[in-house]
Design a protein around this motif. Sequence first.
Motif, PDB file in Angstrom:
ATOM      1  N   ALA A  15      22.298  15.394 -14.811  1.00  0.00           N
ATOM      2  CA  ALA A  15      23.339  16.188 -15.463  1.00  0.00           C
ATOM      3  C   ALA A  15      22.797  17.105 -16.552  1.00  0.00           C
ATOM      4  O   ALA A  15      23.523  17.963 -17.057  1.00  0.00           O
ATOM      5  CB  ALA A  15      24.407  15.261 -16.058  1.00  0.00           C
ATOM      6  N   TRP A  16      21.521  16.936 -16.915  1.00  0.00           N
ATOM      7  CA  TRP A  16      20.922  17.705 -18.002  1.00  0.00           C
ATOM      8  C   TRP A  16      19.655  18.389 -17.519  1.00  0.00           C
ATOM      9  O   TRP A  16      18.881  17.832 -16.748  1.00  0.00           O
ATOM     10  CB  TRP A  16      20.604  16.796 -19.190  1.00  0.00           C
ATOM     11  CG  TRP A  16      21.832  16.160 -19.758  1.00  0.00           C
ATOM     12  CD1 TRP A  16      22.396  14.966 -19.380  1.00  0.00           C
ATOM     13  CD2 TRP A  16      22.682  16.702 -20.755  1.00  0.00           C
ATOM     14  NE1 TRP A  16      23.533  14.737 -20.099  1.00  0.00           N
ATOM     15  CE2 TRP A  16      23.739  15.785 -20.953  1.00  0.00           C
ATOM     16  CE3 TRP A  16      22.654  17.872 -21.517  1.00  0.00           C
ATOM     17  CZ2 TRP A  16      24.757  15.999 -21.886  1.00  0.00           C
ATOM     18  CZ3 TRP A  16      23.654  18.097 -22.448  1.00  0.00           C
ATOM     19  CH2 TRP A  16      24.695  17.170 -22.615  1.00  0.00           C
ATOM     20  N   GLU A  17      19.461  19.599 -18.001  1.00  0.00           N
ATOM     21  CA  GLU A  17      18.224  20.335 -17.721  1.00  0.00           C
ATOM     22  C   GLU A  17      17.307  20.146 -18.929  1.00  0.00           C
ATOM     23  O   GLU A  17      17.606  20.633 -20.033  1.00  0.00           O
ATOM     24  CB  GLU A  17      18.519  21.812 -17.497  1.00  0.00           C
ATOM     25  CG  GLU A  17      17.298  22.627 -17.135  1.00  0.00           C
ATOM     26  CD  GLU A  17      17.637  24.066 -16.794  1.00  0.00           C
ATOM     27  OE1 GLU A  17      16.700  24.874 -16.704  1.00  0.00           O
ATOM     28  OE2 GLU A  17      18.836  24.372 -16.630  1.00  0.00           O
ATOM     29  N   TRP A  18      16.204  19.442 -18.739  1.00  0.00           N
ATOM     30  CA  TRP A  18      15.356  19.024 -19.849  1.00  0.00           C
ATOM     31  C   TRP A  18      14.240  20.018 -20.110  1.00  0.00           C
ATOM     32  O   TRP A  18      13.569  20.472 -19.184  1.00  0.00           O
ATOM     33  CB  TRP A  18      14.759  17.645 -19.566  1.00  0.00           C
ATOM     34  CG  TRP A  18      15.799  16.594 -19.387  1.00  0.00           C
ATOM     35  CD1 TRP A  18      16.202  16.021 -18.215  1.00  0.00           C
ATOM     36  CD2 TRP A  18      16.605  15.996 -20.411  1.00  0.00           C
ATOM     37  NE1 TRP A  18      17.189  15.107 -18.444  1.00  0.00           N
ATOM     38  CE2 TRP A  18      17.468  15.062 -19.782  1.00  0.00           C
ATOM     39  CE3 TRP A  18      16.672  16.150 -21.799  1.00  0.00           C
ATOM     40  CZ2 TRP A  18      18.387  14.298 -20.491  1.00  0.00           C
ATOM     41  CZ3 TRP A  18      17.580  15.394 -22.507  1.00  0.00           C
ATOM     42  CH2 TRP A  18      18.425  14.479 -21.855  1.00  0.00           C
ATOM     43  N   ARG A  19      14.042  20.340 -21.383  1.00  0.00           N
ATOM     44  CA  ARG A  19      12.892  21.131 -21.781  1.00  0.00           C
ATOM     45  C   ARG A  19      11.649  20.243 -21.849  1.00  0.00           C
ATOM     46  O   ARG A  19      11.753  19.021 -21.886  1.00  0.00           O
ATOM     47  CB  ARG A  19      13.145  21.761 -23.164  1.00  0.00           C
ATOM     48  CG  ARG A  19      14.236  22.814 -23.163  1.00  0.00           C
ATOM     49  CD  ARG A  19      14.664  23.200 -24.567  1.00  0.00           C
ATOM     50  NE  ARG A  19      13.556  23.693 -25.386  1.00  0.00           N
ATOM     51  CZ  ARG A  19      13.699  24.062 -26.658  1.00  0.00           C
ATOM     52  NH1 ARG A  19      14.890  23.987 -27.251  1.00  0.00           N
ATOM     53  NH2 ARG A  19      12.659  24.495 -27.333  1.00  0.00           N
ATOM     54  N   GLU A  20      10.483  20.870 -21.876  1.00  0.00           N
ATOM     55  CA  GLU A  20       9.247  20.129 -22.071  1.00  0.00           C
ATOM     56  C   GLU A  20       9.324  19.393 -23.405  1.00  0.00           C
ATOM     57  O   GLU A  20       9.695  19.978 -24.430  1.00  0.00           O
ATOM     58  CB  GLU A  20       8.059  21.092 -22.077  1.00  0.00           C
ATOM     59  CG  GLU A  20       6.705  20.423 -22.016  1.00  0.00           C
ATOM     60  CD  GLU A  20       6.412  19.805 -20.659  1.00  0.00           C
ATOM     61  OE1 GLU A  20       5.551  18.904 -20.609  1.00  0.00           O
ATOM     62  OE2 GLU A  20       7.041  20.223 -19.665  1.00  0.00           O
ATOM     63  N   PRO A  21       9.039  18.086 -23.440  1.00  0.00           N
ATOM     64  CA  PRO A  21       9.184  17.344 -24.701  1.00  0.00           C
ATOM     65  C   PRO A  21       8.187  17.822 -25.760  1.00  0.00           C
ATOM     66  O   PRO A  21       7.075  18.244 -25.438  1.00  0.00           O
ATOM     67  CB  PRO A  21       8.914  15.897 -24.289  1.00  0.00           C
ATOM     68  CG  PRO A  21       8.131  15.999 -23.022  1.00  0.00           C
ATOM     69  CD  PRO A  21       8.598  17.230 -22.334  1.00  0.00           C
ATOM     70  N   PHE A  22       8.614  17.750 -27.030  1.00  0.00           N
ATOM     71  CA  PHE A  22       7.762  18.121 -28.154  1.00  0.00           C
ATOM     72  C   PHE A  22       7.191  16.849 -28.783  1.00  0.00           C
ATOM     73  O   PHE A  22       7.960  15.985 -29.221  1.00  0.00           O
ATOM     74  CB  PHE A  22       8.575  18.869 -29.223  1.00  0.00           C
ATOM     75  CG  PHE A  22       9.213  20.133 -28.752  1.00  0.00           C
ATOM     76  CD1 PHE A  22       8.534  21.343 -28.818  1.00  0.00           C
ATOM     77  CD2 PHE A  22      10.505  20.141 -28.245  1.00  0.00           C
ATOM     78  CE1 PHE A  22       9.122  22.515 -28.397  1.00  0.00           C
ATOM     79  CE2 PHE A  22      11.108  21.309 -27.827  1.00  0.00           C
ATOM     80  CZ  PHE A  22      10.406  22.509 -27.896  1.00  0.00           C
TER      81      PHE A  22
END
Length: 224
Positions: free
Chosen positions: A190-197
């Motif tokens: 349900a979520w489009e995830w960015r590259e983790p920081f």
Amino acid sequence: MPTPSPATLPADTIQRALGEFQIVLDDSQVLKIQQYTNILLAWNEKINLTAIRDPLEILNRHFCECMYAASTVPVEGGRLADVGSGAGFPGLPLKIIRPELEVILIESNIKKATFLAEVIRDLGLEGARVLVSRYEELSEEVAPLDFVCSRALGEFAPFLEWAHSEKVAAKQVILWIGARDLLEIEKIPAWEWREPFPVPRPWRRLLLVGTRRIQPPAPGPDPQ
């Protein structure tokens, strides 16, 4: 409960720690960190708000780690809900660094909620409030939300389902997680995830930001 004078952490110590996270605050914001830390330490003798007792570690692990999100996510304005706020992290540090942000602290424990209300009052944080509730029981009380965040969740799937639901419809979710949680969370469609920081300092913590996917409408009946 009396509030001690702001002398636990010297201002130059705070500024040095913030600099390691590339965070810039003015003198009034630094004073709020000093006041907040002292209130936290005083209350922590009565109720368990944080296992961290050292003021410098509180500064780094709670304030700097939370405020770091403001340098990676544009939270300059809008409405943010902090779910399971506990001692107020990350919601109140984000409010300190971004004063124009409207912050809702969701906390089911009455004693912790009372602490949060005192911090808001003593620091004069306008546009911040506490809701004494489990997040699953809330909908129109918090909607619409631009951001929903949490730093102390045990189960991510029901929280992310709630945040994505039509009754809440949060635009973005911000999570502070351990590396072992990443694979589980990124499977949630349900979520489009960015590259983790990676969060600075060697705590192996990640800052993960997701944007709500809009579900396509169900197809209608075939025309006859």
